[in-house]
Scaffold this motif. Structure first.
Motif, PDB file in Angstrom:
ATOM      1  N   UNK A 332       0.843  -1.206   0.000  1.00 23.04           N
ATOM      2  CA  UNK A 332       0.000   0.000   0.000  1.00 23.04           C
ATOM      3  C   UNK A 332       0.877   1.255   0.000  1.00 23.04           C
ATOM      4  N   UNK A 333       0.558   2.180  -0.908  1.00 24.25           N
ATOM      5  CA  UNK A 333       1.242   3.475  -0.916  1.00 24.25           C
ATOM      6  C   UNK A 333       0.317   4.537  -1.512  1.00 24.25           C
ATOM      7  N   UNK A 334       0.637   5.804  -1.263  1.00 20.96           N
ATOM      8  CA  UNK A 334      -0.172   6.920  -1.747  1.00 20.96           C
ATOM      9  C   UNK A 334       0.724   7.897  -2.513  1.00 20.96           C
ATOM     10  N   UNK A 335       0.260   8.305  -3.680  1.00 20.29           N
ATOM     11  CA  UNK A 335       0.987   9.274  -4.497  1.00 20.29           C
ATOM     12  C   UNK A 335       0.078  10.488  -4.696  1.00 20.29           C
ATOM     13  N   UNK A 336       0.474  11.617  -4.087  1.00 20.56           N
ATOM     14  CA  UNK A 336      -0.353  12.818  -4.151  1.00 20.56           C
ATOM     15  C   UNK A 336      -0.080  13.606  -5.420  1.00 20.56           C
ATOM     16  N   UNK A 337      -1.148  14.140  -6.028  1.00 22.86           N
ATOM     17  CA  UNK A 337      -1.044  14.992  -7.202  1.00 22.86           C
ATOM     18  C   UNK A 337      -1.785  16.296  -6.967  1.00 22.86           C
ATOM     19  N   UNK A 338      -1.759  17.205  -7.947  1.00 21.59           N
ATOM     20  CA  UNK A 338      -2.415  18.512  -7.768  1.00 21.59           C
ATOM     21  C   UNK A 338      -3.929  18.414  -7.676  1.00 21.59           C
ATOM     22  N   UNK A 371     -14.790   6.658   0.055  1.00 21.11           N
ATOM     23  CA  UNK A 371     -14.063   7.054   1.263  1.00 21.11           C
ATOM     24  C   UNK A 371     -13.618   8.502   1.184  1.00 21.11           C
ATOM     25  N   UNK A 372     -13.149   8.901   0.010  1.00 12.45           N
ATOM     26  CA  UNK A 372     -12.715  10.284  -0.219  1.00 12.45           C
ATOM     27  C   UNK A 372     -12.801  10.541  -1.713  1.00 12.45           C
ATOM     28  N   UNK A 373     -13.529  11.589  -2.093  1.00 10.62           N
ATOM     29  CA  UNK A 373     -13.730  11.884  -3.512  1.00 10.62           C
ATOM     30  C   UNK A 373     -12.453  12.177  -4.264  1.00 10.62           C
ATOM     31  N   UNK A 374     -11.370  12.503  -3.543  1.00 10.32           N
ATOM     32  CA  UNK A 374     -10.097  12.809  -4.197  1.00 10.32           C
ATOM     33  C   UNK A 374      -9.182  11.579  -4.321  1.00 10.32           C
ATOM     34  N   UNK A 375      -9.668  10.425  -3.807  1.00 12.92           N
ATOM     35  CA  UNK A 375      -8.866   9.202  -3.861  1.00 12.92           C
ATOM     36  C   UNK A 375      -9.257   8.371  -5.080  1.00 12.92           C
TER      37      UNK A 375
END
Length: 386
Positions: A332-338, A371-375
C-alpha cells in the motif's frame, strides 16, 4: 517386526534423508517377503478349493510384491543427490513410484473384476477345507499388520508411496475377508456367491487405486501446501520484529524434504537497508534449518512513519473486508497529485473466489472513491492459495 528390524539395521543419527530412505528400503523389502509368502499360501489354497476368488487374491499378493519392489526402488532412486540435469534432486521419483503402485492396484482390480464376472456367469462349487480357512485368516492378519506399519511410517516420513502401499494392504485385507466369507457361506448354505464376492472385492480395490493415484498425482501436478505448513512459515517469518507482514508465498515441492519457498516480506521503508538485508538472510537460514527448504525472500518497503498513509491503509483494509473477509491487501502506498491522490495497492483473493478479478477491482475502486472523492484506487488483483 518392523520396529525390531529398524533398531537393528537403521542408524537414527546423521542425515535425515538417509534415515528416511533406509526406512523406505526396509519396508519395501519386508513387503516383498511377506507378499511372496502370502501368494504361495493362497495359490495353494486356491488349487485345493477350486476358488477363483482365492486364486485371484493370490495373484493380487504377487502384484503387491511387485508394488513393494517399486516402492523400494523409488526410495533408492529418490535419494540420489542433485546433479547438473536435476539441480533440485530426484525426490519426485518417490511420487512416481507411488503412482506406479496405484496403477498396479487398478490393473489388479480390473482383472479381478473380469474373473469374478466369469465366475458369476459360470458358477462352480467351492471345496471347503479348514486349512484354506486358516490360510485366509493368517493372510488377513498379515495384511492388517502391513497396513498399520505402512500407514504409521508413511505419515511419519511424509511418504505418499508408503501411504499408497498402506491403502493397498487395507484393500487386500478386505478382499481376503470377502473371499473367506464367500468360502464359509458356500460351505454352510450351498450358495455359490464366490463370483459376487470377487466382484465386490474388485470394486473396493478399484476405489483404493483411484484414491492412491490422487494422493500421488497431486504433488506431481503442483498441489498447494497444507494450511499447517503455511501457518508455520508465517509464524517463523513474523517472529522477526523487523518484518511487518508477508504475502505472495509460493511453495515448490521437489519431493519429500526438497522444498523451495519464495515470499515477499514487508519491511519499514525508513529502515537501514543493510540491516534489513541481514535480517532477511537470517530468516532464510532459519527456514532452511527448521523446515529443510531453500527460501528466497523479496523485501517490500512500506511507509510506517506517515500517519495519513497508515490511517488510510487501515480504512481501505476495513472497506475491503466489508466486500469479503477473504480479501487482503498489501504493498500500500499513496501518491499525491495537484487534483487527486492515487491510492496504489494489491488485493489478494483465493482461487475459486465467487467474484471475477475485474468485479473485485471495480468494487474496491468504488469503495475507495466513496471514502474520499479525491482518492483514486489503482488496484491489482491477485489469486493465491494461502
Amino acid at each position: 517386526m518392523i520396529t525390531l528390524l529398524a533398531r537393528l539395521l537403521i542408524k537414527h543419527q546423521g542425515d535425515e534423508g538417509a534415515v528416511r530412505r533406509a526406512y523406505g528400503v526396509l519396508c519395501g523389502a519386508v513387503g516383498i517377503c511377506l507378499n511372496v509368502l502370502l501368494f504361495a499360501g493362497k495359490f495353494f489354497a486356491g488349487l485345493l478349493s477350486g476358488s477363483i476368488a482365492i486364486t485371484a487374491d493370490a495373484f493380487n499378493n504377487l502384484s503387491d510384491a511387485g508394488s513393494s519392489f517399486v516402492t523400494l526402488l523409488g526410495f533408492q532412486l529418490a535419494g540420489q543427490k542433485a546433479d547438473a540435469g536435476h539441480p533440485f534432486g530426484h525426490g519426485r521419483i518417490e511420487y512416481l513410484s507411488g503412482l506406479v503402485v496405484s496403477v498396479l492396484i487398478l490393473l489388479m482390480g480390473v482383472e479381478l473384476g473380469k474373473s469374478s464376472l466369469d465366475k458369476i456367469l459360470h458358477p462352480e462349487a467351492v471345496e471347503f477345507s479348514p486349512l484354506v480357512v486358516a490360510i485366509l485368516c493368517a493372510s488377513i492378519a498379515v495384511k492388517l499388520y502391513m497396513f498399520f506399519y505402512n500407514r504409521r511410517l508413511g505419515k511419519k516420513l511424509g511418504s505418499t508411496a508408503m501411504e499408497a502401499t498402506a491403502l493397498d494392504s487395507l484393500s487386500d485385507s478386505v478382499a481376503t475377508s470377502a473371499v473367506l466369507l464367500a468360502t464359509l457361506v458356500g460351505h454352510f448354505t450351498g450358495l455359490k456367491i464366490d463370483g459376487w464376492c470377487g466382484l465386490l472385492v474388485a470394486a473396493f480395490i478399484l476405489w483404493s487405486g483411484i484414491s492412491a493415484a490422487k494422493e500421488t498425482l497431486d504433488p506431481l501436478l503442483g498441489a498447494p501446501p497444507t494450511a499447517e505448513l503455511v501457518e508455520r512459515i508465517r509464524d517463523l517469518v513474523l517472529a522477526h520484529k523487523t518484518i511487518i507482514g508477508i504475502h505472495d508465498l509460493i511453495v515448490h515441492d521437489y519431493g519429500p524434504g526438497r522444498m523451495m519457498i519464495s515470499l515477499h516480506a514487508e519491511v519499514s521503508a525508513s529502515g537501514d537497508v543493510l540491516e534489513l538485508h541481514d535480517e532477511i538472510d537470517n530468516v532464510e537460514n532459519e527456514l532452511r534449518e527448521k523446515l529443510g527448504c531453500e527460501a528466497v525472500i523479496h523485501m517490500d518497503p512500506i511507509v510506517t512513519d506517515d500517519g495519513l498513509t497508515q490511517e488510510t491503509r487501515q480504512r481501505v483494509a476495513a472497506l475491503v473486508h466489508c466486500i469479503d473477509d477473504a480479501i487482503s491487501i498489501h504493498d500500500f502506498r499513496m501518491v499525491k497529485g495537484p487534483t487527486h491522490t492515487n491510492v496504489i495497492f494489491d488485493a489478494v483473493v483465493p482461487f475459486g473466489f465467487r467474484l471475477s478479478d475485474e468485479d473485485v477491482a471495480k468494487k474496491i475502486r468504488t469503495a475507495v472513491r466513496a471514502l474520499d472523492g479525491n482518492y483514486y484506487a489503482v488496484v491489482k488483483v491477485e489469486r493465491s492459495y494461502t
